[in-house]
Design a protein around this motif. Sequence first.
Motif, PDB file in Angstrom:
ATOM      1  N   PRO A   1       0.834  -1.203   0.000  1.00 43.45           N
ATOM      2  CA  PRO A   1       0.000   0.000   0.000  1.00 43.45           C
ATOM      3  C   PRO A   1       0.871   1.257   0.000  1.00 43.45           C
ATOM      4  O   PRO A   1       2.074   1.210   0.254  1.00 43.45           O
ATOM      5  N   GLY A   2       0.257   2.382  -0.265  1.00 46.38           N
ATOM      6  CA  GLY A   2       0.962   3.659  -0.208  1.00 46.38           C
ATOM      7  C   GLY A   2       1.102   4.115   1.236  1.00 46.38           C
ATOM      8  O   GLY A   2       0.116   4.432   1.890  1.00 46.38           O
ATOM      9  N   THR A   3       2.327   4.120   1.750  1.00 41.45           N
ATOM     10  CA  THR A   3       2.575   4.513   3.139  1.00 41.45           C
ATOM     11  C   THR A   3       2.567   6.036   3.268  1.00 41.45           C
ATOM     12  O   THR A   3       3.279   6.731   2.544  1.00 41.45           O
ATOM     13  N   LEU A   4       1.760   6.541   4.201  1.00 40.93           N
ATOM     14  CA  LEU A   4       1.696   7.979   4.462  1.00 40.93           C
ATOM     15  C   LEU A   4       2.495   8.363   5.694  1.00 40.93           C
ATOM     16  O   LEU A   4       2.833   9.529   5.880  1.00 40.93           O
ATOM     17  N   GLY A   5       2.804   7.412   6.533  1.00 39.96           N
ATOM     18  CA  GLY A   5       3.586   7.696   7.729  1.00 39.96           C
ATOM     19  C   GLY A   5       3.280   6.701   8.825  1.00 39.96           C
ATOM     20  O   GLY A   5       2.433   5.812   8.688  1.00 39.96           O
ATOM     21  N   ARG A   6       3.996   6.851   9.920  1.00 40.02           N
ATOM     22  CA  ARG A   6       3.787   6.017  11.107  1.00 40.02           C
ATOM     23  C   ARG A   6       3.669   6.930  12.323  1.00 40.02           C
ATOM     24  O   ARG A   6       4.332   7.960  12.402  1.00 40.02           O
ATOM     25  N   SER A   7       2.836   6.529  13.259  1.00 41.91           N
ATOM     26  CA  SER A   7       2.658   7.305  14.482  1.00 41.91           C
ATOM     27  C   SER A   7       2.317   6.345  15.598  1.00 41.91           C
ATOM     28  O   SER A   7       2.299   5.120  15.410  1.00 41.91           O
ATOM     29  N   ALA A   8       2.025   6.902  16.779  1.00 43.44           N
ATOM     30  CA  ALA A   8       1.649   6.050  17.898  1.00 43.44           C
ATOM     31  C   ALA A   8       0.364   5.286  17.598  1.00 43.44           C
ATOM     32  O   ALA A   8       0.126   4.212  18.156  1.00 43.44           O
ATOM     33  N   ALA A   9      -0.465   5.822  16.703  1.00 41.77           N
ATOM     34  CA  ALA A   9      -1.717   5.149  16.366  1.00 41.77           C
ATOM     35  C   ALA A   9      -1.493   3.925  15.504  1.00 41.77           C
ATOM     36  O   ALA A   9      -2.303   2.986  15.517  1.00 41.77           O
ATOM     37  N   GLY A  10      -0.421   3.885  14.735  1.00 42.98           N
ATOM     38  CA  GLY A  10      -0.148   2.740  13.881  1.00 42.98           C
ATOM     39  C   GLY A  10       0.443   3.149  12.551  1.00 42.98           C
ATOM     40  O   GLY A  10       1.011   4.235  12.396  1.00 42.98           O
ATOM     41  N   TRP A  11       0.283   2.253  11.595  1.00 46.03           N
ATOM     42  CA  TRP A  11       0.836   2.413  10.245  1.00 46.03           C
ATOM     43  C   TRP A  11      -0.241   3.082   9.391  1.00 46.03           C
ATOM     44  O   TRP A  11      -1.302   2.509   9.172  1.00 46.03           O
ATOM     45  N   ILE A  12       0.051   4.296   8.895  1.00 47.02           N
ATOM     46  CA  ILE A  12      -0.935   5.064   8.134  1.00 47.02           C
ATOM     47  C   ILE A  12      -0.695   4.822   6.646  1.00 47.02           C
ATOM     48  O   ILE A  12       0.386   5.120   6.131  1.00 47.02           O
ATOM     49  N   VAL A  13      -1.717   4.262   5.960  1.00 42.46           N
ATOM     50  CA  VAL A  13      -1.574   3.943   4.531  1.00 42.46           C
ATOM     51  C   VAL A  13      -2.793   4.444   3.779  1.00 42.46           C
ATOM     52  O   VAL A  13      -3.861   4.682   4.359  1.00 42.46           O
ATOM     53  N   GLU A  14      -2.623   4.607   2.480  1.00 46.87           N
ATOM     54  CA  GLU A  14      -3.754   4.953   1.623  1.00 46.87           C
ATOM     55  C   GLU A  14      -4.731   3.775   1.577  1.00 46.87           C
ATOM     56  O   GLU A  14      -4.317   2.615   1.585  1.00 46.87           O
ATOM     57  N   ALA A  15      -6.023   4.097   1.546  1.00 47.42           N
ATOM     58  CA  ALA A  15      -7.038   3.049   1.523  1.00 47.42           C
ATOM     59  C   ALA A  15      -6.897   2.190   0.260  1.00 47.42           C
ATOM     60  O   ALA A  15      -6.507   2.668  -0.807  1.00 47.42           O
ATOM     61  N   PHE A  16      -7.214   0.892   0.383  1.00 36.76           N
ATOM     62  CA  PHE A  16      -7.106  -0.059  -0.728  1.00 36.76           C
ATOM     63  C   PHE A  16      -8.173  -1.130  -0.558  1.00 36.76           C
ATOM     64  O   PHE A  16      -8.882  -1.170   0.459  1.00 36.76           O
ATOM     65  N   ASP A  17      -8.313  -1.999  -1.549  1.00 35.63           N
ATOM     66  CA  ASP A  17      -9.267  -3.101  -1.465  1.00 35.63           C
ATOM     67  C   ASP A  17      -8.708  -4.145  -0.504  1.00 35.63           C
ATOM     68  O   ASP A  17      -7.753  -4.858  -0.817  1.00 35.63           O
ATOM     69  N   ALA A  18      -9.318  -4.243   0.676  1.00 34.08           N
ATOM     70  CA  ALA A  18      -8.802  -5.133   1.707  1.00 34.08           C
ATOM     71  C   ALA A  18      -9.357  -6.542   1.618  1.00 34.08           C
ATOM     72  O   ALA A  18      -9.031  -7.388   2.459  1.00 34.08           O
ATOM     73  N   GLY A  19     -10.166  -6.845   0.622  1.00 31.62           N
ATOM     74  CA  GLY A  19     -10.682  -8.199   0.448  1.00 31.62           C
ATOM     75  C   GLY A  19     -11.413  -8.696   1.677  1.00 31.62           C
ATOM     76  O   GLY A  19     -12.273  -8.019   2.235  1.00 31.62           O
ATOM     77  N   ASP A  20     -11.058  -9.907   2.132  1.00 36.88           N
ATOM     78  CA  ASP A  20     -11.669 -10.481   3.325  1.00 36.88           C
ATOM     79  C   ASP A  20     -10.971 -10.039   4.608  1.00 36.88           C
ATOM     80  O   ASP A  20     -11.398 -10.404   5.700  1.00 36.88           O
ATOM     81  N   GLY A  21      -9.884  -9.295   4.470  1.00 38.39           N
ATOM     82  CA  GLY A  21      -9.183  -8.809   5.653  1.00 38.39           C
ATOM     83  C   GLY A  21      -7.683  -8.771   5.447  1.00 38.39           C
ATOM     84  O   GLY A  21      -7.145  -9.412   4.536  1.00 38.39           O
ATOM     85  N   VAL A  22      -7.023  -7.977   6.296  1.00 36.94           N
ATOM     86  CA  VAL A  22      -5.566  -7.841   6.269  1.00 36.94           C
ATOM     87  C   VAL A  22      -4.989  -8.751   7.340  1.00 36.94           C
ATOM     88  O   VAL A  22      -5.405  -8.711   8.500  1.00 36.94           O
ATOM     89  N   VAL A  23      -4.019  -9.563   6.960  1.00 33.71           N
ATOM     90  CA  VAL A  23      -3.417 -10.529   7.879  1.00 33.71           C
ATOM     91  C   VAL A  23      -2.514  -9.797   8.870  1.00 33.71           C
ATOM     92  O   VAL A  23      -1.703  -8.950   8.486  1.00 33.71           O
ATOM     93  N   VAL A  24      -2.650 -10.143  10.142  1.00 35.73           N
ATOM     94  CA  VAL A  24      -1.779  -9.594  11.185  1.00 35.73           C
ATOM     95  C   VAL A  24      -1.120 -10.755  11.923  1.00 35.73           C
ATOM     96  O   VAL A  24      -1.600 -11.879  11.907  1.00 35.73           O
ATOM     97  N   GLY A  25       0.004 -10.445  12.554  1.00 33.92           N
ATOM     98  CA  GLY A  25       0.716 -11.474  13.290  1.00 33.92           C
ATOM     99  C   GLY A  25       1.638 -12.273  12.396  1.00 33.92           C
ATOM    100  O   GLY A  25       1.751 -12.048  11.187  1.00 33.92           O
TER     101      GLY A  25
END
Length: 369
Positions: free
Chosen positions: A325-349
């Motif tokens: 994805p297009g990274t806009l920055g990082r902050s205490a809130a998390g990883w800020i990216v441009e919105a995209f088609d997330a399908g059934d979900g983004v894998v974490v862990g």
Amino acid sequence: MPQDSTTLASPSERPRWFGFAQLALIVLAIVVALYFARAPSRVDRGTIAGPAQAKPVVSVVKPAATAHTLTLALTGTVTLQRKTRVVAEAVGRVVWVSPKFSNGGSIPANEVFVRIDPTEYELEVEAAKMAVAEAEAALGIEKPDTAEAALAQARLGGARAALALAELRLARTEISLPYASRVVSSDLEIGDLVGPAEDVGRESRLGVVYRTGALQVRVPIEQGDLAAIAPAIGRSALVRTGMGTYRASVARVSAVIAPRTRLAKLFLKFPEDAADETLPLPGTFARVQVTGPERGNVYVLPESAAREGDRLWVVRNGALDSLKPGTLGRSAAGWIVEAFDAGDGVVVGTLPAAAEGLKVDIAQASSKQ
């Protein structure tokens, strides 16, 4: 009547080839036995059908597009844009030093903090005043519009200039600065001879001060974060030190990148109305929060979603799909990216042995991922 009788032939009566045949059978039996002795004990019976292999279960989050104001958490150091070396323009002995003119002292703008013996300079002023009075008297006895009157007028002008110069020299016996300052060092004592370097040599320096407006916070910043808050100049910030929390703003950005760290630098300034005695001291460590621009239609993803090269895995139709994805920055809130088609979900862990197209089952991740 003749009778037929059948009897076995004796070994002497058997054909010669019969013995060779027996020997050949024995050799063949030995060869067969050796072959089976060396054969593998397990017989490959081919693939046996079994139950289907279980698909890995992955945790996913389903991000929602939102507006977000990027805030960068950085660290920096309070430094000085410059220091001022205090010197005397008048030659003479020091007769008074303000208690404020010592290490750590604060001196208001235009307040006198050193006095040099003015006696000699006061006499020069008196002599210059008398010269002016004499020139004025000489001019008064000359007839107007004559050469003598013009010469007297010129002499009066020279006397007045000499008076002004003498008064300037006298004024220089009292030392002050046109701005509020803090004292870095001073070893000046009453009785010290001071003056310009060409007159008193190495003793010309009275001390070192800095203008409180010269305080700045130097903040290293990654180039990607700098691009994320562009334009950086004018951005508001909070500076936290052991002495307190201060408002600040980005005044400058370094013109070069540090060759060893590959980092740029922000230079933050405190407000002009900040009380001098409350500002942090040079060398103080600071934690800095810089407020960047507000962006709409973005995802705020947990850092556990990020893979190597800022890529991520998305589940589509039960299989893994990799994208960046297009990274806009990082902050205490998390990883800020441009919105995209997330399908059934983004894998974490963590996801060992992940591969494009791998079939997976999904589970909703905890909000703490």
